[in-house]
Design a protein around this motif. Structure first.
Motif, short mmCIF file in Angstrom:
data_model
loop_
_atom_site.label_atom_id
_atom_site.label_comp_id
_atom_site.label_asym_id
_atom_site.label_seq_id
_atom_site.Cartn_x
_atom_site.Cartn_y
_atom_site.Cartn_z
N TYR A 57 64.99 49.21 38.04
CA TYR A 57 64.49 50.08 39.11
C TYR A 57 63.10 50.61 38.75
N GLY A 58 62.89 50.86 37.46
CA GLY A 58 61.56 51.30 37.02
C GLY A 58 60.51 50.23 37.24
N GLY A 59 60.91 48.95 37.10
CA GLY A 59 60.00 47.86 37.41
C GLY A 59 59.69 47.79 38.89
N PHE A 60 60.72 48.02 39.70
CA PHE A 60 60.53 48.06 41.15
C PHE A 60 59.54 49.17 41.55
N ILE A 61 59.74 50.38 41.01
CA ILE A 61 58.83 51.48 41.33
C ILE A 61 57.42 51.17 40.85
N THR A 62 57.31 50.53 39.70
CA THR A 62 55.98 50.15 39.20
C THR A 62 55.27 49.24 40.19
N LEU A 63 56.00 48.26 40.73
CA LEU A 63 55.39 47.37 41.73
C LEU A 63 54.99 48.14 42.98
N MET A 64 55.87 49.01 43.47
CA MET A 64 55.53 49.81 44.65
C MET A 64 54.31 50.69 44.39
N ALA A 65 54.22 51.22 43.18
CA ALA A 65 53.07 52.05 42.81
C ALA A 65 51.78 51.24 42.80
N MET A 66 51.84 50.06 42.19
CA MET A 66 50.63 49.23 42.07
C MET A 66 50.20 48.67 43.41
N VAL A 119 63.15 44.42 40.62
CA VAL A 119 63.56 43.96 41.95
C VAL A 119 62.30 43.88 42.80
N THR A 120 62.06 42.72 43.38
CA THR A 120 60.87 42.55 44.21
C THR A 120 61.21 42.49 45.70
N GLN A 169 64.40 34.76 39.59
CA GLN A 169 63.88 34.29 40.87
C GLN A 169 63.07 35.38 41.57
N ASP A 170 63.48 36.64 41.40
CA ASP A 170 62.75 37.75 42.02
C ASP A 170 61.28 37.73 41.60
#
Length: 749
Positions: free
Chosen positions: A615-624, A640-641, A695-696
């Motif tokens: 989930y932290g990776g997901f938030i990182t993507l949303m942030a970037m 999660v993408t 795959q994500d």
């Protein structure tokens, strides 16, 4: 000359005795993992006589994939020893069903059933077969039931006599007597009429069949299509078998995860989960007459769990969850007639967090107790078995995190956050409610097991800078970290509160360098989800990240680790703040934390990075992607993408179903916002991740290629699942993260 050298050595030794030498942290040293901070003791349990504690543990220098060893400690904690392999076999089991007189426990291990005698302190095998036996229960002090395949058996302990209680057959099995076509049946009839021998044989067969039916009138039950047996349990009166069945979703499609690095040298497929919104497995209950095999279905449309019985098995309840996970109901259950009667109903407009607050049980008189957030925080409720309004036994702006009941069934042992959201403590309280007595005192985290006699506690205790250790009767009996661990002065990161734009205070940990100057860099760490808290006084689940934050701090970075909206520990409204929009308020909290660090500590607004996993990776993507002017660099680990590709139980709770709530999925999925990338992005992902599939990240990579983005890279880890295991993989990943920050926000423009 020798005397001078010796004197200098002695002087250094004296100086070192008075002050700790500060080790310079490196990624490789930190990422030793358990080889540095040790292995946490697990499976802690008491002997029934309360004189000894047993647990599994291994030393920091044990092989990474080596087995845990079994240990024994005395009640006063003064004697601790490792058991031999033979002694290990006769240690009390962690789980199982306790006999009505508490003399023995029956349990399953490696496909066989064992009975552990608490007086003789020995076990004996009740089955030794090539078939798999499971789910043993005492029906009486002298009888045990267990499941073998799709059927239930009753074993007499005295003489070993075994009785099969059901005749359940897999879906698609041929019926006992299958009729032919009309023409075929007519030919059979004519053969019997014409030939005396055929008629005599047919009559003998019919007589034998009638005799067998008289001796065993139970008829077989061929399961409906797509149904399998999950569990079987004999009713308290012994007349019925309660069968919990799983119905597979029609046309449900499972994903696969390719494994490239294999012993065979061929790519091998790992069967994995389905995706959110696909037809799900559905659990239902049937009641079978033990003698006739007749069955009746429990007439409930919700997702059902196997019944829970009182100790004397005279009363039972079923917990039922609606398919949209917004309603939780408890029913009194009568096997005779498969009847149910509602006892309690809990509703949440967002979703029930039954996995975390799903504790429930029965007192000896049938009183139902359960944990619910219905007043905004997780508290304890009771309902009489005969019905009535629920009674709330605890209240306040804190939560119950675990519930156990004493051996005499008179006391609740509650682990709560009553002393503050950052801590766990054990309390005792009468089962009728009233005042609570605090049983643990040291600040931090306590995972406790109270002895059967209620006079001693085994406590897995940790603090922010201290890995978990087992304490028995206030005496520490394990020492888990490597001696090297103490060569660095690990800190207790201050807990702070950061004001959010909507007026709430966001709990956070801060790692601030000494003599931090205005214009310095900031890294925001985003913990994972499921339901998790990280701004606390306990040893972190993210132990490696905790140490990495010290490395960053030593290099001049400020680090913020916040419990954003949806984190555990702060009540129902905090938990459900992301309903229908992940990457909404939870991301706002990250941005508000950055703004606070800029205004209060002089962080350079152009030197801000963010990272996290899952989930932290997901938030990182949303942030970037959606806040490119706030975050200059980000490392998204196993992210999660696209939420439409994640699992059903977690995702459907928060975002509903993709084909029913497309807006929720589109505004919550980073892949839809990839064109917003401006800063530098690192993506790291285990290639055999069966949780968030590789795959994500591959799909996101293709999207970034199509958008002609250049400032990103993807690192795949061929032998790693969602949680990495190999220290080399951990080290490679965090060297890349450190390099990302050092080459972007680490350098002042």
């Amino acid at each position: 000359m020798k005397k001078i050298i010796l004197t200098i050595i002695c002087l250094f030794a004296v100086a070192g005795a008075g002050q700790s030498v500060r080790r310079e942290l490196t990624v490789d040293w930190i990422m030793q993992g358990q080889g540095l901070f040790g292995w946490t003791p697990k499976n802690v349990r008491w002997a029934r006589d309360s004189q000894k504690v047993y647990f599994e543990w291994k030393k920091f220098d044990a092989p990474l994939l080596g087995d845990f060893e079994t240990w024994e400690a005395s009640k006063d904690g003064k004697s601790v020893r490792k058991l031999s392999e033979e002694e290990k076999k006769n240690a009390p089991p962690m789980y199982g069903d306790l006999a009505p007189d508490s003399s023995a426990t029956v349990y399953a291990e490696d496909g066989d059933i064992y009975l552990y005698d608490h007086h003789q302190k020995k076990r004996r095998a009740l089955t030794r077969t090539t078939e798999v036996e499971s789910s043993p229960y005492f029906f009486s002090a002298k009888q045990v039931t267990f499941q073998r395949g799709d059927n239930l058996y009753l074993l007499e302990l005295a003489d070993g006599a075994l009785e099969q209680l059901t005749d359940i057959r897999p879906a698609g099995s041929p019926p006992e007597e299958e009729k032919g076509t009309d023409s075929q049946e007519d030919l059979k009839k004519e053969s019997r009429r014409i030939l005396t021998t055929i008629e005599e044989l047919a009559k003998k067969r019919e007589e034998d069949k009638a005799k067998r039916k008289e001796e065993n009138p139970r008829k077989p039950w061929i399961l409906p299509a797509r149904h399998t047996v999950s569990s079987l349990r004999l009713s308290g009166d012994g007349k019925f078998v309660i069968a919990v069945l799983a119905e597979e979703g029609e046309k449900n499609k499972k994903t696969i995860v390719p494994n490239y690095v294999t012993e065979s040298s061929y790519t091998e497929d790992i069967p994995a989960r389905d995706k959110v919104g696909d037809n799900q497995e559905y659990t239902k209950i049937a009641v079978l007459d033990r003698n006739t095999g007749d069955q009746k279905w429990v007439a409930l449309k919700d997702e059902l769990e196997r019944p829970l019985f009182t100790r004397d098995r005279s009363k039972a309840v079923i917990r039922a969850l609606s398919t949209d996970n917004k309603d939780l109901r408890f029913y009194a259950f009568e096997p005779d007639g498969a009847k149910v009667r509602e006892l309690a109903h809990v509703h949440d407009d967002a979703w029930m967090n039954y996995e975390y607050f799903g504790k429930y049980g029965l007192l000896d008189d049938g009183t139902l107790w359960y944990v619910s957030e219905q007043d905004g925080f997780a508290h304890l409720y009771t309902v009489p078995y005969n019905g009535g309004s629920p009674t709330q036994l605890t209240s306040g702006n804190w939560e119950i995190r675990n519930v156990e009941i004493s051996d005499d069934r008179k006391t609740f042992y509650l682990t709560t956050s009553e002393a503050g959201a950052a801590e766990d403590h054990l309390y005792s309280m009468s089962v009728t409610g009233g005042p609570r007595k605090r049983l643990t005192q040291k600040p931090g985290g306590h995972e406790t097991v109270v002895s059967p006699d209620g006079k001693a506690i085994a406590d897995l205790y940790s603090y922010a800078d201290t890995p978990p250790e087992l304490w028995v009767s206030s005496r520490k009996i394990t020492q888990s970290p490597s001696p090297e661990f103490a060569s660095y002065p690990w800190s207790d990161p201050p807990l702070i509160e950061i004001p959010a734009r909507d007026g709430v205070k966001i709990p956070a940990r801060i790692y601030k360098p000494e003599n931090f100057r205005a214009g310095g860099p900031l890294v925001v760490f985003v913990h994972g989800a499921g339901y998790l808290q990280n701004a606390h006084k306990k040893w972190s689940y993210y132990a490696r990240e905790y140490m990495f934050h010290h490395l960053l701090r030593d290099r001049g970075y400020m680090v913020l680790d916040i419990d954003f909206r949806a984190s555990a520990g702060y009540g129902r409204d905090w938990r459900t703040a992301v309903y229908r929009h992940m990457g909404g308020k939870d991301l706002d909290d990250q941005v508000d934390a950055v703004k606070w660090a800029i205004s209060e500590h002089g962080v350079d607004p152009k030197r801000v990075g963010i990272y996290g996993g899952s989930y932290g990776g997901f938030i990182t993507l949303m942030a970037m992607f959606t806040q490119p002017d706030v975050f200059a660099a980000g490392a998204a680990l196993r992210p999660v993408t696209d939420w439409a590709h994640y699992n059903h139980p977690y995702t459907s709770n928060i975002l509903n179903l993709p084909y029913k709530d497309q807006e929720a999925y589109r505004k919550s999925s980073p892949i839809n916002f990839a064109d917003g990338l401006k800063g530098s992005l690192l993506i790291c992902h285990g290639m055999i991740d069966t949780n968030v599939h590789y795959q994500d990240s591959v799909r996101l990579a293709q999207r970034l290629i199509e958008l002609r983005k250049e400032n990103w890279e993807l690192a795949g880890y061929p032998v790693e699942d969602h949680a990495f295991i190999q220290p080399t993989s951990w080290a490679d990943e965090y060297r890349r993260i450190l390099k990302l920050f050092e080459t972007t926000i680490g350098k002042k423009n």
